[in-house]
Design an enzyme around this catalytic site. Structure first.
Site, PDB file in Angstrom:
ATOM      1  N   CYS A  34      41.726  40.153  46.256  1.00 39.74           N
ATOM      2  CA  CYS A  34      41.620  41.261  45.466  1.00 39.74           C
ATOM      3  C   CYS A  34      40.520  41.035  44.750  1.00 39.74           C
ATOM      4  O   CYS A  34      40.097  40.146  43.924  1.00 39.74           O
ATOM      5  CB  CYS A  34      43.035  41.069  44.779  1.00 39.74           C
ATOM      6  SG  CYS A  34      42.780  42.207  43.153  1.00 39.74           S
ATOM      7  N   CYS A  60      41.009  40.766  40.952  1.00 43.67           N
ATOM      8  CA  CYS A  60      41.642  39.444  40.509  1.00 43.67           C
ATOM      9  C   CYS A  60      40.517  38.604  40.373  1.00 43.67           C
ATOM     10  O   CYS A  60      40.347  37.682  39.599  1.00 43.67           O
ATOM     11  CB  CYS A  60      42.548  38.947  41.612  1.00 43.67           C
ATOM     12  SG  CYS A  60      44.066  39.995  41.896  1.00 43.67           S
TER      13      CYS A  60
END
Length: 227
Positions: free
Chosen positions: A135, A138
């Site tokens: 991600c 993230c």
């Protein structure tokens, strides 16, 4: 009178009108200029024409040189920006590095239960970063999350920092790319998701990549539950 022809005045010839005369003079002038020009060119020696051709080649070479300079300049700036980004990345990595990782990685539900138990015994707030290694958001927020942990670290940079906050991270996907038991238990549907626990209970949860929002919420919960 019958059989007579009425005499009418004949209008002036259009050729003799001033506008037509002026236009014809202009045409003769232009034709004369072209004839003179062609005669001048015919009178020039043959050695002049290579000079004209070489001048055109010089102009083409000049344009090609300018184009190459433009391309080289663009490549130079691109490489400069790339070097600058790499240097900034190294500085950021050095900034967030710790002698001991202050953000603890938990991989199983049982391990997280032990963390909640320790936090309850130590009267600490638990902040969990549910993330996925693939991600982009993230990856963006993780260094900011580590900075929050480092701010409360002492000399030894222990996991339980001096402000009573335990920072935890958990990858919601296992080695088989399946959702982990911990992520399923807390219904993690999107990442990065931050969950906050007090006395073993989840009191708040929201997705974000905003460090300021995350920091404000930590301060608010510390004030509400631990003062």
């Amino acid at each position: 009178m019958e059989g007579s022809v009425l005499a009418t005045s004949c209008p002036a010839s259009r050729i003799d009108s001033p506008p037509v005369i002026a236009a014809w003079a202009a045409v003769k002038y232009r034709v004369g200029r072209r004839l003179a020009s062609s005669q001048t060119l015919r009178g020039l020696p043959a050695s002049v024409f290579p000079l004209v051709l070489s001048h055109g080649k010089e102009r083409r070479r000049s344009r090609e040189t300018e184009a190459r300079i433009h391309i080289d300049r663009k490549l130079y700036f691109n490489e400069s920006f790339k070097r600058q980004e790499e240097e900034e990345a190294r500085e950021a990595e050095a900034e967030i590095s710790c002698p001991v990782d202050c953000v603890r990685e938990v991989r199983t539900y049982a391990e997280f239960e032990r963390v909640l138990h320790d936090a309850e015994q130590n009267n600490a707030l638990v902040v969990v970063d549910f993330y996925n290694s693939s991600c982009g958001s993230c990856k963006y927020i993780l260094p900011q999350f580590i900075k929050l942990c480092k701010r409360g670290c002492g000399e030894e940079c222990a996991v339980e920092n001096e402000k009573g906050v335990m920072f935890i991270k958990h990858n919601v996907r296992d080695e088989y790319d399946d959702l982990t038991d911990l992520a399923r238990f807390y219904s993690i549907r999107s990442v990065p998701m931050f969950s906050f626990f007090v006395d073993g209970c989840r009191i708040e949860q929201f997705p974000t990549r905003d460090r300021q929002k995350l920091e404000q919420n930590v301060q608010l919960l510390l004030t509400r539950y631990f003062n």
